[in-house]
Design a protein around this motif. Structure first.
Motif, PDB file in Angstrom:
ATOM      1  N   ASN A   1       0.840  -1.198   0.000  1.00 42.70           N
ATOM      2  CA  ASN A   1       0.000   0.000   0.000  1.00 42.70           C
ATOM      3  C   ASN A   1       0.869   1.238   0.000  1.00 42.70           C
ATOM      4  OD1 ASN A   1      -2.250  -1.649   0.247  1.00 42.70           O
ATOM      5  ND2 ASN A   1      -1.998  -1.718   2.487  1.00 42.70           N
ATOM      6  N   PRO A   2       0.350   2.315  -0.581  1.00 42.74           N
ATOM      7  CA  PRO A   2       1.092   3.570  -0.475  1.00 42.74           C
ATOM      8  C   PRO A   2       1.140   4.022   0.982  1.00 42.74           C
ATOM      9  CG  PRO A   2      -1.040   3.943  -1.475  1.00 42.74           C
ATOM     10  CD  PRO A   2      -0.860   2.463  -1.384  1.00 42.74           C
TER      11      PRO A   2
ATOM     12  N   PRO B   1       8.433   5.101   2.182  1.00 43.21           N
ATOM     13  CA  PRO B   1       8.468   6.319   1.363  1.00 43.21           C
ATOM     14  C   PRO B   1       9.833   6.987   1.322  1.00 43.21           C
ATOM     15  CG  PRO B   1       7.497   6.784   3.474  1.00 43.21           C
ATOM     16  CD  PRO B   1       7.799   5.315   3.469  1.00 43.21           C
TER      17      PRO B   1
ATOM     18  N   GLN C   1      12.132   7.133  -1.827  1.00 44.29           N
ATOM     19  CA  GLN C   1      11.598   8.022  -2.865  1.00 44.29           C
ATOM     20  C   GLN C   1      11.782   9.482  -2.498  1.00 44.29           C
ATOM     21  OE1 GLN C   1       7.724   6.573  -4.213  1.00 44.29           O
ATOM     22  NE2 GLN C   1       8.459   4.570  -3.539  1.00 44.29           N
TER      23      GLN C   1
END
Lengths: 500, 122, 136
Positions: free
Chosen positions: B53-54, B71, B74
């Motif tokens: 999932n994000p 995250p 990124q």
């Protein structure tokens, strides 16, 4: 929280912003620039006192607890470096009041200078390895522009070499940070130190250590990665050369010290031996390179390389005394090297050349200037009782204690060769009679170049003071070194106070 | 997927290094930018490529549901891209100015910084 | 330099539209994709396109302010928003929130910071593009 930790970053930044907004007001820019630089010096001293009194200072930016947010950490080494950055920037800014041409000033010399300072101070204070990358880039981008500012042919050529090699180093640094994160899942240096000790793949840790060594070694101009330095440092105006020579490579050395005392001490046998060999070769190649040169600033540039070797030597020996020697050496070197560049600028101002063969007779005309040259030059070579003697003395003593006779012998030989280089400059520029073909007819008195001579004299005075009263600086360096070797205290300071 | 990305990063490195070692300054810029891309891709790969999932907390939820993607790699790449953007813009300007001033794009001709003395006393 | 009539006409209409969209991106940026950086790039793209379609002088006139000034003001806003928390006795850059506002969303120092970023991005990008284009 301690406001003094943020101020060394905020002051140059805000000064830079106001300078950008006051772009066309030259007098205002000059005044503000001096004020900003001296404020930085003052906060640096304040920070040093506060760290000396209360131990390692920590600020969690944005109130995010430690391993997650960005942390600013000031231990004694960082604080010493900030003080030196303040001192150098103040002297160089005063110097450039007269030496910098209005053309370059109108293209943003002053704002860039302060943004550069922000990057430098940020690198000294950050406790987060990716944040360090960002500060490096801030510093690099402004230094790129400063190198090329003015757009002379040599500057652009030197600029391309400088930019290329530094970008490669940044790319290596970035990759190393990425792999490090992939391996242990944290970027906070204190947390990293914790995690790396228990890493599952010790081989990979050592590989990473070497990647970081290459990245930081390139910035520090360590052998065999120094080639960008002598091809670029002599091209910009002398004030820019001076601040670069004083601070930029030293940021590389600082990060090397930080990385190889805090993070990568799992395989000291291997990594620090490489550092030791590299430091010896750095000293030797630098000084031999200088011997072949005939341009004032190029000789000095090669000597920067050679001196970096001494600083890395202290780190490589990895004992409290050796590290103290390194820190002492950094402090001494920054002051002396900047000063020598400034002297070369004064000579250029008076005679219009940096070339030894075109110069001469300066001792006869300007005996005071000759003395102001001799002090840093002798100090660089390590002649007692000047600051360089004590710095080298401590390093060599540490080397003897460790039984590393090869490096001690190298350091001593390199010292001798340094005297040779300095004597060459002395003989050619100051001692030999002035060339008959010289076209310079007027000889303005030194007092008419007050802005140029004042910083030179002040820095020379500091060199003499450090030489005569080396005890306080030595005690400071020793404590800083002990702090560096006491990793637990650093980790405790950052992570222990993490949740506020 | 990792293997593919690793090969791709390797290819980018090879291409970047090859370009860096050419004599033209324009190719140098391309080489530098390829190196930057290779570094970003490498970070992306070592940051663990997962199907998850994000890492965004939705309106209804108040915490993340595992498995969620990390995250941070990124964010690192994004920062690096932004910095790379600025640096490359500057490098292009520098190369252009150098080409106009020196009058060549050949590195072999750009050695006045290292041969200062010969030029002076010719 | 000859430019296509389609481009020059289109750029005239895009000049107000793209900055408007960029402001939408800026406001949306707090919780959804968007934000100061992207918004700034879109706004800068509008002026860059205008500069290509007409010329740099016209584009500078359309922008009205020096791009360099935008950098300064943007940085100032960003630093100011970050420093506000220091005056409140919290660490540097701590987010301070005001309250929810209908169109703008949740107001606070992060939003101010984003505005700063937006201005800096517009300023930096246009400074680079304009100076490159003028050097031709």
């Amino acid at each position: 929280m301690n406001i003094l930790l943020i101020l060394p970053i905020l002051i140059p930044f805000i000064t830079g912003i106001i300078l950008i907004l006051a772009w066309n007001n030259q007098l205002g820019q000059k005044t503000l620039s001096v004020v900003g630089a001296s404020l930085l010096l003052a906060t640096g001293v304040g920070l040093l006192l506060s760290v000396w009194e209360d131990g390692i200072q920590v600020v969690q930016i944005g109130n995010w607890p430690a391993p997650f947010g960005i942390t600013l950490v000031a231990d004694l080494l960082s604080a010493i470096m900030v003080v030196l950055a303040g001192l150098m920037s103040t002297s160089v800014i005063i110097y450039s009041l007269t030496s910098m041409d209005p053309e370059r000033e109108s293209f943003g010399y002053h704002p860039l200078f302060h943004i550069l300072l922000m990057g430098i101070c940020g690198s000294f204070l950050t406790g987060d390895i990716f944040n360090l990358y960002v500060w490096f880039e801030v510093m690099l981008i402004s230094s790129f522009v400063l190198v090329a500012l003015g757009g002379e042919k040599a500057q652009l050529e030197g600029g391309i070499k400088y930019v290329t090699l530094n970008l490669i180093s940044s790319a290596i640094f970035l990759v190393a940070v990425g792999i490090l994160y992939g391996m242990v899942g944290t970027l906070n240096m204190a947390d990293l130190a914790n995690q790396l000790d228990n890493a599952k793949q010790p081989g990979l840790v050592t590989t990473l250590a070497i990647l970081f060594m290459i990245a930081f070694g390139l910035k520090a101009a360590m052998f065999p990665l120094f080639f960008w330095l002598p091809s670029s440092y002599h091209t910009p105006p002398v004030a820019v050369s001076a601040i670069f020579s004083g601070l930029l490579t030293k940021v590389g050395v600082y990060t090397l010290i930080r990385a190889f005392t805090l993070l990568f001490v799992q395989d000291v046998e291997y990594t620090h031996t490489i550092l030791l060999v590299a430091s010896g070769l750095t000293m030797l190649t630098g000084v031999l390179g200088a011997a072949a040169q005939n341009e004032f600033r190029r000789i000095l540039s090669f000597h920067i390389v050679s001196q970096i070797g001494y600083m890395v030597m202290g780190l490589a020996l990895y004992t409290p005394l050796a590290l103290a020697g390194s820190i002492f050496y950094i402090a001494h070197h920054i002051i002396v090297k900047t000063n020598l560049f400034l002297v070369s600028g004064v000579v250029h101002r008076l005679r219009g050349s940096y070339h030894l063969k075109q110069l001469g007779g300066m001792y006869h005309l300007y005996p005071m200037l000759a003395i102001l040259f001799l002090i840093p030059a002798f100090s660089l070579a390590g002649i007692p009782p000047l600051s360089g003697f004590w710095a080298k003395f401590v390093l060599i003593k540490a080397g003897l204690q460790q039984g590393e006779y090869a490096i001690v012998a190298t350091a001593l030989v390199v010292s001798l060769l340094t005297i040779f280089s300095m004597t060459k400059i002395w003989g050619e520029v100051f001692w030999k009679p002035e060339l008959e073909s010289s076209e310079v007819t007027e000889n303005p008195p030194l007092s008419s170049l007050l802005h140029l001579v004042l910083p030179v004299a002040a820095l020379a005075a500091i060199t003499v003071m450090i030489g005569l009263f080396s005890e306080p600086l030595f005690i400071l360096s020793t404590r800083a070194a002990e702090q560096l070797l006491n990793r637990e205290a650093y980790i405790q300071a950052v992570l222990g106070l993490g949740v506020q | 997927m990792e293997v593919f990305l690793a090969i791709l990063a390797g290819a980018l490195y090879a291409a970047g290094l090859y370009m860096l070692m050419r004599r033209s300054i324009v190719k140098l810029i391309m080489g530098l930018s390829l190196l930057g891309h290779a570094a970003n891709l490498l970070i992306f790969t070592v940051g663990r490529v997962t199907r998850a999932n994000p890492p965004v907390i939705g309106h209804e939820a108040d915490m993340l549901h595992a498995p969620f993607a990390d995250p941070l790699p990124q964010a690192l790449i994004l920062t690096a891209i932004v910095i790379g953007f600025g640096v490359q813009a500057f490098a292009i300007v520098l190369v252009k100015r150098a080409y106009q001033t020196v009058g060549t794009d050949d590195f072999d001709q750009m050695r006045s910084t290292d041969r200062y003395e010969d030029e002076l006393f010719k | 330099m000859r430019t296509s009539i389609i481009l020059s006409t289109a750029s005239r209409y895009l000049l107000p539209l793209m900055p408007l969209f960029s402001i939408f991106l800026l406001l949306r940026g707090h919780n959804e994709p968007g934000g100061g950086f992207v918004g700034g790039l879109v706004a800068a793209a509008a002026f860059a396109l205008y500069a290509f379609a007409h010329n740099v002088k016209e584009a500078r006139k359309a922008l009205r302010v020096e791009p360099r000034r935008l950098i300064g003001v943007g940085l100032f806003i960003a630093v100011g928003s970050a420093a506000l928390s220091v005056f409140n006795g919290k660490p540097f850059m701590t987010g301070l929130w005001y309250k929810e506002v209908p169109v703008l969303g949740k107001l606070g120092t992060p939003f101010l910071f984003d505005i700063g970023v937006y201005l800096v991005v517009v300023g930096v990008t246009l400074t680079i593009i304009f100076s490159l284009a003028e050097g031709e």
